[in-house]
Structure formats: structure tokens, C-alpha cells
Design an enzyme around this catalytic site. Structure first.
Site, short mmCIF file in Angstrom:
data_model
loop_
_atom_site.label_atom_id
_atom_site.label_comp_id
_atom_site.label_asym_id
_atom_site.label_seq_id
_atom_site.Cartn_x
_atom_site.Cartn_y
_atom_site.Cartn_z
N GLY A 356 0.54 -12.27 -3.18
CA GLY A 356 -0.24 -12.06 -4.18
C GLY A 356 0.53 -10.97 -5.30
N GLY A 379 -2.17 -15.44 2.46
CA GLY A 379 -2.20 -15.39 3.88
C GLY A 379 -1.09 -16.18 4.61
P1 ADP Z 1 1.30 -8.43 -1.72
O1 ADP Z 1 -0.09 -8.66 -2.31
O2 ADP Z 1 2.61 -9.02 -2.35
O3 ADP Z 1 1.46 -8.61 -0.14
P2 ADP Z 1 0.33 -5.65 -1.06
O4 ADP Z 1 -0.79 -6.02 -1.51
O5 ADP Z 1 0.79 -5.12 0.16
O6 ADP Z 1 1.56 -6.64 -1.69
O7 ADP Z 1 0.68 -4.44 -2.15
C1 ADP Z 1 0.65 -4.12 -3.46
C2 ADP Z 1 0.17 -3.03 -3.98
O8 ADP Z 1 0.88 -2.04 -3.41
C3 ADP Z 1 0.08 -2.74 -5.37
O9 ADP Z 1 -1.20 -2.80 -5.88
C4 ADP Z 1 0.77 -1.47 -5.65
O10 ADP Z 1 0.41 -0.90 -6.42
C5 ADP Z 1 0.58 -0.86 -4.25
N1 ADP Z 1 1.76 0.22 -4.16
C6 ADP Z 1 3.11 0.01 -4.16
N2 ADP Z 1 3.65 1.18 -3.91
C7 ADP Z 1 2.63 2.11 -3.71
C8 ADP Z 1 2.53 3.67 -3.51
N3 ADP Z 1 3.69 4.38 -3.47
N4 ADP Z 1 1.37 4.07 -3.34
C9 ADP Z 1 0.29 3.66 -3.57
N5 ADP Z 1 0.34 2.35 -3.59
C10 ADP Z 1 1.46 1.61 -3.83
MG MG Z 2 -1.84 -7.57 -2.14
#
Ligand code: ADP
Ligand code: MG
Length: 398
Positions: A356, A379
Site C-alpha cells: 500500500g 496482503g
Molecule cells: P507497505 O504498505 O508498502 O507494505 P509499510 O506499511 O511496511 O509499507 O511501511 C510504510 C511506512 O513506513 C510509512 O508510513 C513510512 O512513513 C514508514 N517508515 C519508513 N521509514 C521510517 C522510519 N525511518 N521511521 C519510522 N517510520 C518509517
Molecule cells: Mg503499509
């Protein structure tokens, strides 16, 4: 491909295809705010209707938990889909039953009908064979075009595929082909980028990837846990200190499997979680205070990552490298995304991304369309990256 596609069906004139789609669209005040999921289903609908089939669309919406919840009706989707298709879309008030059967019967060859929210029936989420048989009674063939729902073994995604001839729809086929190119049968060297907030949400994913990839870049908040495990100062950053040993185990498994792990070489640090706060770039190993938080990877990290990417043939990416929602902490993610886009456009790289926030970050960087494939399956995409068997896909394979 180990399953049948729509190219394998010939005579469908007047026959009924029951097509599982994902129409779980975002809605605000009764209006669809993003119709991507409807558009994604068009090639399958058009291919089937062109062959003379009657198309009955089966979908879920929200979580009614096996009861009829009028506010979760799918009825509002029918006119929006009709507008995109340029032809009428009928609606049946129930996913199964005599009235639905009669409504399908009344359709002309090439006609389209949307059936009511399949999750109004408790048998859907329990994968009940009797409910699946009621669904199967409606049609001659079953087509699954909802990869994003394939990680759930539900009656409309799993059990039904074993009852009548089952096929992968066009979007399902596209998704599976892309995923196979990225992780199933990739050209090497392969590079993975896993970022995002927490290690704990992506443990299975990391464990699967280190056994499969040549390089794995770990970024975002989860990199902090790995840096901490290696003895580097992470100040007051998001960091799962209790997962220190797990992080070390993952690093050991990577070394064992000849997967080179890339961790940040430098970091962008700030004290306030907001757009454009005072911030500084440090090499890892610098002393940080408790008020210091790592919000992004620095330019040396991006440089190294892009050098590895320049030599890679395949990229699989989930998770942003920093807090991309707040400038300037989008810098590493945007620079890396732009480089991946450039490599892909010049034919040097197959780049597949999903998740996402990853999709949002690639859109923010303006390069989502330049990747080989961007999965919006959420997912299901993550479970596939974890190496899990997706019941909806396994059922198509028969
Ligand atoms: P996806 O939805 O693509 O699987 P995630 O939900 O695992 O991705 O991660 C996305 C979130 O991670 C974003 O909201 C981003 O702000 C956060 N994020 C990335 N780097 C950091 C960091 N250094 N500290 C805190 N949050 C982080
Ligand atoms: Mg996410």
C-alpha cells in the site's frame, strides 16, 4: 503457466462465466474515489463478452461478517462499471438463489450482471462447500480475476474453483506472470528492497527473501533494528530492540545463502515528526541523542543501492526507505524509485513493486507507470513475497 487462462476457452456462446473480481473500492459519501479496481477487471469482462458469454460478477465489499448489511451493498458499483464498459450492467440482490439464477438466465449473450456482496453469506468466509456449490450452480465456468483476494481460502476464491472448470482472468494472469518474473523465475542478479516501519510485520518476508535473492537492501524504520543489532546508535528512532537476535539470525541466514545485505551507510536525523523540521545527515556510528530520530537514508546509501541496482537484472521492492510522507524524508525513496524507473525504461531491469505505502510512494515519485509491474494487491502480494501458497491461486492450478 500451471493454470488455464481465457485463451484456453473457446465456445462460450450463451454460457455463463462466474467471475470473481475485487470491487472493494474506496468510497466517500457514496462516491467511488478511485476506480482502479473496476478498470482492472475490464479486460476480462470484455474478453468473455466478446466470446458471447454472459458474465456474472462476484465480489465482496467491506466486512459484513456473513450477514446482510444494507450499507455494504455492492449495488452502487453497477452504474459506475456500466459507464466504464459502455454497456448496461444488471444487478442481482443476492449472490446465489433462484432469483439470481433467473436474472442470469434473462441476460442476452454478452450481457453483464453484478451479484450482491458475497460476504453477506456466512459460507463465503468459512469456505463452505455447500455455499460454493450454490455459487457453482449459477455458471458453466469460473474465472478468478482477483489476485488481491487469493490469499484467503473463501468459497468464492477457493472451493468453487474445484467444482466447475476454473480459469485465471486477465488481471490474475498479468499479476502472476509479473510475480513469477520477479521472484519465481527471475533473471539474476536479483535485488530486493524491503523498507517500511517495522521488522515485526515483515519477518516472514525477510526470511523468505534472504534465501532467494542475491542482494537485499533493508531500509526504513526496520533498518534501525538491524543497525541497533550491529551495535550502532539509533537514538530515539523507531526500533524493535527485542528483535535484536532475530535481526542477527536473518543476517546469518543471508550470509549462509550468499545474499548480500545492504544496510544504511548514512542516515537523515531529525527531532520533530513533521514536514521540513531541522535535520542533519550523519554516517552510521555517529552518536545520537534520545531526541534524535532516523527518518531517512542518506545519499551514500542511495548511491550504493543504485550501484548495485545498475548491475542487477531484477528488482523486487516492498516498503519505503524513509518517512516519505514528510519532506525531505522522501528523498532516498524518490531517488531510488527514479533510478529504478530509468533502468526499467532502458530495458536493463525488470522492476516489480507492491504494498500500500510503496504504491503511494512510487506515485509520489511519479514513476509508478515506469515500473515493469506495480501490484496493488496488498496482503496477497505480501503473502506471496513471504513464499506462502495462496489458496486462490493453488485452487486454479487444480
Ligand atoms: P507497505 O504498505 O508498502 O507494505 P509499510 O506499511 O511496511 O509499507 O511501511 C510504510 C511506512 O513506513 C510509512 O508510513 C513510512 O512513513 C514508514 N517508515 C519508513 N521509514 C521510517 C522510519 N525511518 N521511521 C519510522 N517510520 C518509517
Ligand atoms: Mg503499509
Amino acid at each position: 503457466m500451471p493454470f488455464k487462462t481465457l485463451d484456453d476457452v473457446s465456445d462460450l456462446n450463451g454460457k455463463t462465466a462466474l467471475v470473481r473480481v475485487d470491487f472493494n473500492v474506496p468510497v466517500e459519501d457514496g462516491r467511488i474515489t478511485d476506480d482502479t479496481r473496476l478498470r482492472v477487471a475490464l479486460p476480462t469482462i470484455e474478453k468473455l463478452t466478446a466470446k458471447g458469454a454472459k458474465v456474472a460478477l462476484l465480489a465482496h465489499f467491506d466486512r459484513p461478517k456473513g450477514k446482510v448489511v444494507p450499507s455494504m451493498s455492492l449495488k452502487f458499483v453497477a452504474p459506475a462499471l456500466a459507464a466504464l464498459l459502455g454497456k448496461p450492467v444488471a444487478f442481482a440482490d443476492d449472490a446465489v438463489g433462484d432469483a439470481t439464477e433467473a436474472a442470469i438466465k434473462a441476460l442476452p449473450a454478452g450481457g453483464v450482471i453484478l451479484l450482491e456482496n458475497v460476504r453477506f453469506h456466512p459460507g463465503e468466509e468459512t469456505n463452505d462447500p455447500e455455499f460454493a456449490a450454490e455459487l457453482a450452480r449459477l455458471a458453466d465456468i469460473y474465472v478468478n480475476d482477483a489476485f488481491s483476494a487469493a490469499h484467503r481460502a473463501h468459497a468464492s476464491t477457493e472451493a468453487i474453483a474445484r467444482l466447475i472448470p476454473a480459469y485465471a482472468g486477465e488481471s490474475m494472469r498479468r499479476e502472476l506472470t509479473a510475480l513469477d518474473k520477479a521472484l519465481g523465475n527471475p533473471e539474476r542478479p536479483t535485488l530486493g528492497i524491503v523498507g517500511g516501519s517495522k521488522v515485526s510485520t515483515k519477518l516472514d518476508l525477510l526470511k523468505n527473501l534472504v534465501g532467494k535473492l542475491d542482494y537485499l537492501s533493508i531500509g526504513g524504520g526496520m533498518a534501525n533494528t538491524f543497525l541497533f543489532a550491529q551495535g550502532f546508535d539509533v537514538g530515539g528512532s523507531l526500533c524493535e530492540k527485542d528483535l535484536k537476535d532475530t535481526a542477527l539470525e536473518i543476517m546469518a541466514a543471508a550470509a549462509e545463502a550468499d545474499c548480500r545485505i545492504l544496510l544504511p551507510l548514512d542516515i537523515v536525523v531529525a527531532q520533530e515528526f513533521k514536514a521540513n523540521p531541522a535535520n542533519r545527515t550523519e554516517d552510521i556510528g555517529a552518536a545520537l541523542s534520545d531526541a534524535d530520530k532516523i527518518f531517512d537514508a542518506g545519499p551514500k546509501t542511495v548511491d550504493e543501492l543504485c550501484k548495485v541496482m545498475a548491475g542487477a537484472k531484477t528488482l523486487i521492492w516492498n516498503g519505503p526507505l524513509g518517512v516519505f510522507e514528510l519532506p525531505p524524508f522522501d528523498a532516498a525513496t524518490v531517488a531510488t524509485a527514479k533510478f529504478a524507473a530509468q533502468q526499467t525504461k532502458s530495458g536493463k531491469l525488470v522492476a516489480v513493486a507492491g504494498g500500500g505505502d510503496t504504491v503511494a510512494a512510487l506515485n509520489h515519485a511519479g514513476v509508478a507507470d515506469d515500473m515493469t509491474f506495480v501490484s496493488t494487491a496488498g496482503g496477497a502480494f505480501l503473502e506471496w513475497m513471504e513464499g506462502k501458497v495462496l489458496p486462490g491461486v493453488a485452487a486454479l492450478e487444480g
